[in-house]
Design an enzyme around this catalytic site. Structure first.
Site, PDB file in Angstrom:
ATOM      1  N   SER A 108       0.848  -1.313   0.093  1.00  0.00           N
ATOM      2  CA  SER A 108      -0.089   0.047  -0.103  1.00  0.00           C
ATOM      3  C   SER A 108       0.958   1.180   0.207  1.00  0.00           C
ATOM      4  CB  SER A 108      -0.954  -0.011   1.195  1.00  0.00           C
ATOM      5  OG  SER A 108      -1.456   1.222   1.418  1.00  0.00           O
ATOM      6  N   HIS A 121      -1.249  -1.483  -4.053  1.00  0.00           N
ATOM      7  CA  HIS A 121      -2.562  -1.070  -3.783  1.00  0.00           C
ATOM      8  C   HIS A 121      -2.522   0.532  -3.507  1.00  0.00           C
ATOM      9  CE1 HIS A 121      -6.202  -1.573  -1.083  1.00  0.00           C
ATOM     10  NE2 HIS A 121      -5.703  -0.635  -0.323  1.00  0.00           N
ATOM     11  N   ASP A 148      -4.503   3.724  -2.246  1.00  0.00           N
ATOM     12  CA  ASP A 148      -5.610   4.315  -1.165  1.00  0.00           C
ATOM     13  C   ASP A 148      -5.995   5.665  -1.493  1.00  0.00           C
ATOM     14  OD1 ASP A 148      -5.968   2.167   0.817  1.00  0.00           O
ATOM     15  OD2 ASP A 148      -3.796   2.394   1.122  1.00  0.00           O
ATOM     16  N   MET A 199      -8.697   8.712  -0.598  1.00  0.00           N
ATOM     17  CA  MET A 199      -9.392   9.028   0.599  1.00  0.00           C
ATOM     18  C   MET A 199      -9.896  10.387   0.209  1.00  0.00           C
ATOM     19  SD  MET A 199      -7.192   7.953   3.671  1.00  0.00           S
ATOM     20  CE  MET A 199      -6.294   6.148   3.801  1.00  0.00           C
ATOM     21  N   HIS A 245      -8.425   1.571  -4.070  1.00  0.00           N
ATOM     22  CA  HIS A 245      -9.259   1.143  -2.985  1.00  0.00           C
ATOM     23  C   HIS A 245      -9.812   2.583  -2.598  1.00  0.00           C
ATOM     24  CE1 HIS A 245      -9.630   0.310   1.836  1.00  0.00           C
ATOM     25  NE2 HIS A 245     -10.670   0.518   1.067  1.00  0.00           N
ATOM     26  N   MET A 270     -11.894   5.059  -0.734  1.00  0.00           N
ATOM     27  CA  MET A 270     -12.778   5.341   0.566  1.00  0.00           C
ATOM     28  C   MET A 270     -13.220   6.670   0.356  1.00  0.00           C
ATOM     29  SD  MET A 270      -9.444   3.775   2.976  1.00  0.00           S
ATOM     30  CE  MET A 270      -8.496   3.641   1.636  1.00  0.00           C
ATOM     31  N   MET A 323     -11.831  -5.017   5.643  1.00  0.00           N
ATOM     32  CA  MET A 323     -11.041  -4.194   6.526  1.00  0.00           C
ATOM     33  C   MET A 323     -10.614  -4.753   7.641  1.00  0.00           C
ATOM     34  SD  MET A 323      -9.970  -1.649   4.460  1.00  0.00           S
ATOM     35  CE  MET A 323      -9.344  -0.695   5.413  1.00  0.00           C
ATOM     36  N   ASP A 331      -6.792  -5.681   4.383  1.00  0.00           N
ATOM     37  CA  ASP A 331      -5.981  -4.654   4.395  1.00  0.00           C
ATOM     38  C   ASP A 331      -6.292  -3.894   5.854  1.00  0.00           C
ATOM     39  OD1 ASP A 331      -5.159  -2.119   3.890  1.00  0.00           O
ATOM     40  OD2 ASP A 331      -6.925  -1.431   2.417  1.00  0.00           O
TER      41      ASP A 331
HETATM   42  C1  DX5 Z   1      -6.129   2.208   5.477  1.00  0.00           C
HETATM   43  C2  DX5 Z   1      -5.756   1.997   4.089  1.00  0.00           C
HETATM   44  C3  DX5 Z   1      -4.793   0.908   4.189  1.00  0.00           C
HETATM   45  C4  DX5 Z   1      -3.406   1.273   4.512  1.00  0.00           C
HETATM   46  C5  DX5 Z   1      -2.722  -0.188   5.343  1.00  0.00           C
HETATM   47  O1  DX5 Z   1      -7.382   2.926   5.435  1.00  0.00           O
HETATM   48  O2  DX5 Z   1      -6.981   1.353   3.450  1.00  0.00           O
HETATM   49  O3  DX5 Z   1      -4.496   0.150   2.758  1.00  0.00           O
HETATM   50  O4  DX5 Z   1      -2.422   1.745   3.812  1.00  0.00           O
HETATM   51  O5  DX5 Z   1      -1.844   0.414   6.152  1.00  0.00           O
HETATM   52  P1  DX5 Z   1      -1.139  -0.617   7.125  1.00  0.00           P
HETATM   53  O6  DX5 Z   1      -0.514  -1.632   6.263  1.00  0.00           O
HETATM   54  O7  DX5 Z   1       0.162   0.257   7.676  1.00  0.00           O
HETATM   55  O8  DX5 Z   1      -2.009  -0.942   8.246  1.00  0.00           O
HETATM   56 ZN    ZN Z   2      -6.352   0.267   1.505  1.00  0.00          ZN
END
Ligand code: DX5
Ligand code: ZN
Length: 227
Positions: free
Chosen positions: A7, A31, A33, A35, A64, A66, A134, A172
């Site tokens: 990620s 991956h 992320d 947000m 991903h 969010m 998650m 994740d």
């Molecule tokens: C959290 C993300 C994850 C995050 C995981 O909201 O969706 O993908 O990067 O990070 P670690 O592996 O540090 O928990």
């Molecule tokens: Zn993620």
């Protein structure tokens, strides 16, 4: 088969292309992320960054989302070079969003937060190409793995297998060499890891260690019988 998906959230955002290069030899997917500051209290990456990274990597981009309005962004992410987009079941409109993602040629993923019960995703298993459980509350990297999600992962695996579905089962949040075995034994086959990989001086070695631990926990793998 087990997949490792580093990620980018835990990488140096000032040197993303370099970070991708450092994990590429040991990464199956990347991956990404996304947000939006609404669905989660944080802001990260949008389509322009994905488009820029696309020029530096041929890896599968596992985005991903969010976001409260992922439907407005599936097409921009596809055009930017995303290979898969995962939307959250908590935002609703799930059937339409999965159909929209598939129509765009994306691998259509469905994510579920730790506190959301399995029943929320059950009606959509047949339509999703990927289920993302998650194992932390989304929004930030570096949080503690929530072992209480393990029964939901196991139930999802059991139901995918019972229905003969080939959807990927991804986890994740807080995935590291200590939690990887348990999630794989529960049925996960794609491991997302941010801090466990990018906090290491040699991210590719951290990814390899994660793969080794995960593979041992696969059915038939060395150590699969161990707790
Ligand atoms: C959290 C993300 C994850 C995050 C995981 O909201 O969706 O993908 O990067 O990070 P670690 O592996 O540090 O928990
Ligand atoms: Zn993620």
């Amino acid at each position: 088969m087990l997949r490792i998906a580093p990620s980018l959230l835990s990488a140096d955002f000032g040197s993303l292309a370099e970070a991708v290069g450092e994990v590429a030899p040991e990464a199956d997917w990347l991956h990404v992320d996304v947000m939006d500051g609404h669905f989660v209290p944080n802001l990260t990456i949008g389509p322009p960054v994905v488009q820029s990274l696309r020029r530096h990597s041929g890896l599968f981009f596992d985005c991903h989302l969010m976001m409260t309005n992922p439907g407005d962004f599936l097409e921009p992410f596809r055009r930017a070079g995303a290979d898969g987009c995962t939307v959250h079941v908590e935002v609703g409109d799930t059937a339409a969003l999965l159909a929209q993602a598939k129509a765009l040629g994306l691998r259509a993923g469905l994510a579920i937060n730790p506190e959301t019960p399995y029943e929320a995703i059950d009606p959509f298993l047949d339509d999703a190409d990927l289920i993302l459980c998650m194992t932390v509350h989304p929004g930030f990297g570096g949080q503690r793995f929530m072992a209480e999600v393990l029964p939901k992962i196991a139930r999802t695996r059991a139901e995918l297998d019972r229905r003969g579905l080939g959807a990927e089962l991804e986890v994740d949040g807080g995935i590291d060499v200590d939690s990887a075995g348990a999630v794989v034994r529960a049925g996960a086959r794609v491991l997302v890891a941010g801090s466990a990989i990018f906090a290491d001086d040699r991210p590719w070695e951290a990814a390899r260690r994660l793969r080794e631990v995960g593979e041992k926990a696969l059915p038939g793998g060395r150590g699969s019988e161990a707790k």
